[in-house]
Write a protein that holds these residues in place. Structure first.
Motif, mmCIF file in Angstrom:
data_model
loop_
_atom_site.group_PDB
_atom_site.id
_atom_site.type_symbol
_atom_site.label_atom_id
_atom_site.label_comp_id
_atom_site.label_asym_id
_atom_site.label_seq_id
_atom_site.Cartn_x
_atom_site.Cartn_y
_atom_site.Cartn_z
ATOM 1 N N LEU A 1 0.866 -1.192 0.000
ATOM 2 C CA LEU A 1 0.000 0.000 0.000
ATOM 3 C C LEU A 1 0.901 1.240 0.000
ATOM 4 O O LEU A 1 1.688 1.435 0.932
ATOM 5 C CB LEU A 1 -0.899 -0.029 1.244
ATOM 6 N N PRO A 2 0.826 2.099 -1.035
ATOM 7 C CA PRO A 2 1.750 3.237 -1.111
ATOM 8 C C PRO A 2 1.341 4.377 -0.178
ATOM 9 O O PRO A 2 0.240 4.914 -0.281
ATOM 10 C CB PRO A 2 1.653 3.669 -2.587
ATOM 11 N N LEU A 3 2.246 4.718 0.728
ATOM 12 C CA LEU A 3 1.961 5.745 1.731
ATOM 13 C C LEU A 3 3.128 6.717 1.817
ATOM 14 O O LEU A 3 4.241 6.398 1.399
ATOM 15 C CB LEU A 3 1.760 5.088 3.107
ATOM 16 N N THR A 4 2.845 7.867 2.404
ATOM 17 C CA THR A 4 3.902 8.832 2.693
ATOM 18 C C THR A 4 3.875 9.113 4.196
ATOM 19 O O THR A 4 2.782 9.291 4.761
ATOM 20 C CB THR A 4 3.650 10.146 1.920
ATOM 21 N N VAL A 5 5.030 9.141 4.825
ATOM 22 C CA VAL A 5 5.071 9.497 6.246
ATOM 23 C C VAL A 5 4.840 11.004 6.343
ATOM 24 O O VAL A 5 5.651 11.792 5.854
ATOM 25 C CB VAL A 5 6.423 9.123 6.893
#
Lengths: 279, 186
Positions: free
Chosen positions: B159-163
């Motif tokens: 799942l592509p996420l950004t912190v």
């Protein structure tokens, strides 16, 4: 006089609910593609690429572009020489019920704003009627997501605030919204009218194609200036920084009272959806 | 280069993540949004059982569309997170390590993130069709009556996420915009 059965509206509303939610309008696709071409901030480019990939997948597979398939805003322009047999509201709501069920769309409406029980079928629609000359009914379905709706504001400015006051308010609303409404956004602006009329103008502004500018050159220039100022904020796609905060600013105006300058800002996300059909 | 992370999200894994990092998350995440958060926190306060163990859990703020035949889940992008701000600190105090949403968080949430070594991820708002492809399984585990707002257990893959907000309180919504504006002035 032309006779139309209210039930004929059901089929159209059903179809428009499904199509609007799965297929992003061409003008929005063009704005996003242009924004991607003009963006030079690396993170922003990556997000715009994913947004393009997302609406392409939705289009090809006929699945909802966004999981917030919205409250169904339905606008009917009813020709004065049409007579509709049966309940228009019931027919429209039946179309919403069928469209949201058969189209696998999310049911996001609660019956009561404080007691909050889901109606289970996304009804009722937010229904607006306009009487216009002619023998036809033009039906527009605009599913409205609430991530962006919640970031909208209305302010009763003073006439002395003038155009500078209006500009300042509009840009501030977008800046305060920041990442919340899923930028890049479309900014619908209503100026004038009364408190209620002004809000409706802002909503209607979101239904104008982003290919078209306000026909009045003064307001067309104001739209361009506001878009440039908003994109200088640096909020960027998803709020991670970048050039592309808004894709368009659409302004609609109405006459108003000598004492007033109402300004409404209705924000929509990069999934600005609306589809029309004439019956 | 994206960092691959698997659940459970331990404090050690969470503290290693920095604001601005791209992450591909795999494993179990739980869905909850407005109405489910209200019930979970009420259950916690009443000492009643919870739909899932918050310890090292990742919660995704999402109300998906219904799955079409053959799909694990319908479109499933994030909802705006600030509406969960009233509930998140209590859950973080109980060990919840990760939150996935979009949009700003209030000071109490940022404080809880720093105090307990948690992390706030952003998923791309409005990219529900794309994000749904990362969901392998979805199962309603509580509050079925809430429909789209029911609590689901999802198995996700990459799942592509950004912190957005890391365990030190660094916030990409502030630093990303500042960095862009500073670069523009050069």
């Amino acid at each position: 006089m032309r006779e139309i059965q209210a039930s004929a509206l059901t089929e159209v509303v059903k179809r428009l609910c499904i199509e609007a939610n799965c297929h992003l309008p061409k003008d929005m696709q063009a704005r996003i593609t242009e924004a991607r071409a003009g963006e030079d901030w690396p993170g922003a480019c990556e997000i715009l690429d994913r947004i393009i990939e997302n609406y392409t997948i939705a289009d090809e597979r006929s699945v909802p572009i966004c999981q917030d398939t919205g409250v169904a805003c339905v606008f009917l322009e009813i020709g004065q020489d049409v007579h509709v047999s049966g309940s228009i509201a019931d027919a429209v709501n039946e179309g919403v019920r069928q469209g949201y069920s058969e189209g696998y769309l999310r049911k996001s409406v609660v019956r009561d704003p404080l007691n909050r029980v889901n109606t289970g079928d996304n009804t009722p629609a937010m229904l607006y009627y306009d009487l216009v000359p002619g023998y036809a009914i033009r039906i527009t379905v605009a599913p409205k997501g609430f991530g962006s709706e919640n970031m909208s504001q209305l302010k009763m400015l003073k006439p002395s605030d003038g155009v500078e006051g209006a500009k300042e308010f509009i840009v501030r609303v977008v800046e305060e919204a920041g990442p919340n409404p899923c930028p890049p956004i479309v900014v619908g602006v209503g100026i004038g009218g009364t408190f209620d009329k002004c809000a409706l103008l802002a909503k209607k502004a979101l239904m104008r194609s982003t290919d078209e500018r306000n026909p009045d050159p003064y307001y067309a220039a104001l739209e361009a200036e506001l878009l440039a100022r908003i994109n200088a904020l640096g909020v960027g796609p998803q709020g991670f920084g970048g050039k592309t905060t808004a894709l368009a600013v659409n302004i609609e105006t109405a006459p108003t009272h000598i004492a007033g300058l109402p300004v409404a800002v209705n924000i929509n996300c990069h999934v600005t959806r609306h589809k029309s059909e004439v019956l | 280069m994206a960092i691959r992370i698997e659940t459970p999200l331990t404090e050690e894994k969470a503290r290693a993540l920095k604001s601005g990092d791209s992450v591909l998350l795999s494993g179990t995440v739980y869905t909850a949004r407005d109405a489910a958060h209200k019930r979970i926190v009420e259950a916690m306060e009443a000492g009643k059982p919870l739909p899932f163990d918050p310890e090292n859990a990742v919660v995704y703020y999402v109300g998906p569309t219904p799955a079409k035949p053959g799909q694990a889940i319908g479109s499933a992008g994030p909802t705006t997170s600030y509406r969960m701000d009233a509930y998140s600190p209590a859950l973080i105090a109980r060990g919840q390590r990760g939150m996935i949403g979009k949009g700003k968080r209030g000071p109490a949430v940022v404080e809880a993130i720093k105090q307990h070594g948690a992390v706030y991820f952003g998923a791309i708002g409005g990219a529900g069709a794309l994000l749904s492809k990362c969901v392998r399984t979805a199962e309603v585990i509580a509050y079925d009556d809430l429909g789209a707002e029911a609590v689901r257990r999802l198995t996700v893959e990459d799942l592509p996420l950004t912190v957005v907000i890391d365990s030190e309180g660094n916030n990409l919504y502030e630093t990303g915009r500042e960095a862009y504006l500073a670069a523009r002035q050069k």
